[in-house]
Design an enzyme around this catalytic site. Structure first.
Site, PDB file in Angstrom:
ATOM      1  N   HIS A 164      60.436  57.026  13.187  1.00  0.00           N
ATOM      2  CA  HIS A 164      59.429  57.808  13.913  1.00  0.00           C
ATOM      3  C   HIS A 164      59.654  59.310  13.739  1.00  0.00           C
ATOM      4  O   HIS A 164      60.751  59.764  13.388  1.00  0.00           O
ATOM      5  CB  HIS A 164      59.461  57.464  15.408  1.00  0.00           C
ATOM      6  CG  HIS A 164      60.764  57.789  16.074  1.00  0.00           C
ATOM      7  ND1 HIS A 164      61.121  59.060  16.461  1.00  0.00           N
ATOM      8  CD2 HIS A 164      61.808  56.994  16.411  1.00  0.00           C
ATOM      9  CE1 HIS A 164      62.314  59.042  17.016  1.00  0.00           C
ATOM     10  NE2 HIS A 164      62.770  57.790  16.998  1.00  0.00           N
ATOM     11  N   GLU A 194      64.765  50.738  19.602  1.00  0.00           N
ATOM     12  CA  GLU A 194      66.098  51.308  19.432  1.00  0.00           C
ATOM     13  C   GLU A 194      67.104  50.486  20.239  1.00  0.00           C
ATOM     14  O   GLU A 194      66.738  49.669  21.083  1.00  0.00           O
ATOM     15  CB  GLU A 194      66.075  52.773  19.905  1.00  0.00           C
ATOM     16  CG  GLU A 194      67.359  53.553  19.751  1.00  0.00           C
ATOM     17  CD  GLU A 194      67.861  53.612  18.318  1.00  0.00           C
ATOM     18  OE1 GLU A 194      68.524  52.630  17.900  1.00  0.00           O
ATOM     19  OE2 GLU A 194      67.603  54.608  17.632  1.00  0.00           O
TER      20      GLU A 194
END
Length: 214
Positions: free
Chosen positions: A10, A83
């Site tokens: 990202h 994550e």
């Protein structure tokens, strides 16, 4: 048949910029991250993609949505591409973690792969648990798209796990490679294994800067 995977981190967030640990906390892209996402989307506009898959956290999904705007393909969301869960560490600067949790911080930095941080509002994971989750998710999506190409937008930790899996690098060895925001990383998946084709493409970010000036 092999599957081509474009694995993308990202764009930048405000917390990335100051080294504040995000984990599962849902942070938006900052203006630089939005620019990076747009630049990555332009760089991939000519790529043949059959699907786009994203972590459900906003920083990944916003990046994936920018890419999807250039492709008429399904955009899937998968929480297993999040994550690593860092528990009580989440939301803290690295310096604050070292001060408040010195023993747990030391185990983390020493790459004790079975160590789990203290749980906070969100559950923590060991590095091995996180590795198994993220690699299983990548394999699952690859197996759904044999002979095709998919873009997967995730997080630095997921990219690290993929690199280790593809190169045979042990989980407890120091990370000697960079995982940059909005980087494009190319893998193939065949016979149940990830193979690394190209790592750390970021030229599109520099070119975007030049285009903005011109």
């Amino acid at each position: 048949m092999s599957t081509t995977i474009l694995l993308i981190r990202h764009g930048e967030t405000a917390w990335n910029a100051v080294r504040r640990l995000q984990g599962h906390i849902d942070i938006d892209l900052n203006p630089e991250g939005q620019r990076q996402a747009a630049a990555t989307a332009r760089a991939l506009a000519g790529e043949k993609l059959d699907a786009i898959i994203s972590s459900d956290l906003k920083r990944a999904l916003q990046t994936a949505e920018a890419i999807a705007a250039h492709h008429h393909v399904p955009l899937h969301v998968d929480p297993d591409l999040r994550e690593r869960g860092y528990g009580a560490f989440e939301g803290l600067l690295y310096t604050e973690i070292a001060e408040r949790y010195p023993a747990d911080f030391a185990a983390w930095q020493a790459r004790h792969v079975e160590a789990v941080m203290p749980h906070g509002e969100r559950k923590a994971e060991s590095f091995r648990q996180f590795y198994e989750r993220s690699i299983a998710a990548l394999a699952r999506w690859a197996e759904k798209h044999p002979g095709q190409a998919i873009a997967v937008v995730a997080h630095g930790g997921v990219l690290e796990c993929a690199y280790r899996a593809a190169t045979g690098m042990s989980l407890d060895s120091p990370r000697d490679f960079q995982v940059k925001n909005a980087s494009i990383n190319r893998f193939t998946f065949e016979h149940g294994k990830l193979l690394l084709s190209q790592w750390g493409e970021v030229a599109h970010l520099t070119l975007a800067t030049l285009d903005d000036v011109i």
